[in-house]
Design a protein around this motif. Structure first.
Motif, short mmCIF file in Angstrom:
data_model
loop_
_atom_site.label_atom_id
_atom_site.label_comp_id
_atom_site.label_asym_id
_atom_site.label_seq_id
_atom_site.Cartn_x
_atom_site.Cartn_y
_atom_site.Cartn_z
N ARG A 36 11.96 4.33 5.87
CA ARG A 36 11.83 4.23 4.77
C ARG A 36 13.68 4.86 4.80
NH1 ARG A 36 13.25 9.05 0.75
NH2 ARG A 36 12.75 10.91 3.07
N SER A 67 4.39 -9.29 -5.52
CA SER A 67 4.41 -7.86 -5.06
C SER A 67 3.16 -7.55 -5.45
CB SER A 67 5.30 -6.55 -5.63
OG SER A 67 4.58 -5.02 -5.23
N ASN A 69 1.89 -4.97 -5.77
CA ASN A 69 1.19 -3.64 -6.58
C ASN A 69 1.68 -4.35 -8.16
OD1 ASN A 69 1.40 -2.06 -4.58
ND2 ASN A 69 3.62 -1.62 -3.68
N SER A 70 2.38 -5.16 -8.45
CA SER A 70 2.67 -5.15 -9.99
C SER A 70 2.38 -6.39 -10.28
CB SER A 70 4.37 -5.26 -10.09
OG SER A 70 4.67 -5.99 -9.82
N GLN A 110 11.69 1.87 -0.27
CA GLN A 110 11.39 2.75 -0.27
C GLN A 110 9.61 2.99 -0.46
OE1 GLN A 110 13.37 5.47 -1.28
NE2 GLN A 110 14.77 3.68 -1.01
N PHE A 111 9.01 4.48 -0.44
CA PHE A 111 7.49 4.30 -0.69
C PHE A 111 6.94 3.29 -1.64
CE2 PHE A 111 9.06 8.28 1.39
CZ PHE A 111 8.27 8.63 2.74
N SER A 112 7.81 3.56 -2.44
CA SER A 112 6.83 2.44 -3.83
C SER A 112 7.12 1.53 -3.26
CB SER A 112 7.52 2.84 -4.65
OG SER A 112 9.12 2.34 -4.87
N TYR A 113 7.98 0.74 -1.73
CA TYR A 113 7.33 -0.89 -1.51
C TYR A 113 6.57 -0.67 -0.63
CZ TYR A 113 12.60 -0.90 -2.94
OH TYR A 113 13.89 -1.37 -4.14
N SER A 114 5.66 -0.04 -0.30
CA SER A 114 4.47 -0.36 0.58
C SER A 114 3.56 -0.83 -0.13
CB SER A 114 3.82 1.40 0.85
OG SER A 114 4.82 1.48 1.76
#
Length: 281
Positions: A36, A67, A69-70, A110-114
């Motif tokens: 991170r 990503s 995630n989105s 950042q953690f949210s990029y995992s």
């Protein structure tokens, strides 16, 4: 020629590389780890039937990274973390080209990029587009350096035993640990730096750097070992100061007691004189 056209249509509909296809995207097989706050690159390569000799007139016109995630589809629609047709400043940078390299560079992770990332490219021919799936998986973790006491308590003193442990909660076979003291590299390697008996010379700033061929990250911890020889004068001075304070307090208490006693004695004399004067009248 008809067979080739059919192959392109199948690829566009499914987005999956078939056995007889000349289109595809290659990602890292294993998980990509990142620390991170640091940068990481996700290696990626792609190919299509026009490269290198099939049909030089076919060119890649747009490159996309998404990503998952989105993005819930196969990267056919926004949002994208990178879009070559809409260059914006962000942590996601395209480090590839228009031919075969689709490497993605991510800054300040950042953690949210995992999560999972997929690459999609579009050419200048109808239906000439492809998304590679499944994509590359990124895991972001913190790098931690901790001091583990093996002997001794309280302030570190000469002779105490300890370990400095470097922990990265994400493992890759190609990862390695590098240690340095006051910005000078140490010969030791591995996640643990062992001190069987520390000395004053071991005091300093220790940095653990975790690195792979795709990324690196570092964390620093300070180590201070107290010199017992130099500590003796301070202990003596402290003891003398404490003894002086105690003596002052005792003398002050005695003075207060003596003063109170004098006040009591003066009170008796005054009372007696007043009484005698009244009797004489």
């Amino acid at each position: 020629m008809k067979t080739l056209h059919l192959s392109v249509i199948l690829l566009t509909l499914s987005g999956v590389l078939t056995q007889d296809s000349d289109w595809g995207v290659k990602y890292p097989v294993n998980l990509t780890c990142a620390v991170r706050g640091f940068s990481v690159s996700i290696p990626c390569s792609y190919y299509y039937y026009s490269y290198p000799t099939s049909n030089p007139s076919i060119q890649v016109t747009q490159k996309l990274w998404c990503s998952m995630n989105s993005n819930t589809d196969i990267c056919m629609n926004p949002p994208y973390v990178y879009n070559s047709s809409s260059i914006t400043t962000s942590d996601f940078e395209y480090a590839g080209d228009d031919k075969s390299d689709c490497t993605l560079l991510i800054h300040n992770v950042q953690f949210s990029y995992s999560g999972e990332y997929r690459f999609r490219f579009i050419t200048n021919v109808p239906s000439g587009r492809f998304t590679g799936k499944p994509g590359a998986t990124l895991q972001v973790a913190d790098l931690k350096v901790s001091l583990i006491r093996l002997s001794g308590i309280g302030t570190l003193k000469q002779g105490d035993s300890l370990n400095l442990a470097c922990d990265m909660n994400c493992t890759q076979s190609s990862s390695q640990f590098v240690w340095s003291k006051n910005n000078e590299r140490l010969p030791e390697s591995g996640p643990v730096l062992h001190f069987p008996a520390v000395t004053v010379r071991d005091s300093g700033s220790y940095t653990c750097t975790w690195k792979t061929n795709r990324t690196s990250g570092s964390e620093t911890i300070s180590l201070h070992v107290e010199d017992e020889i130099l500590a003796w004068p301070f202990c003596i001075i402290g003891a003398l100061v404490a003894a002086g304070l105690i003596l002052v307090v005792v003398m002050y208490n005695r003075r207060c007691v003596h003063t109170d006693q004098l006040k009591e004695d003066d009170s008796d004399v005054y009372t007696t004189v007043q009484y005698n004067t009244f009797t004489m009248n």
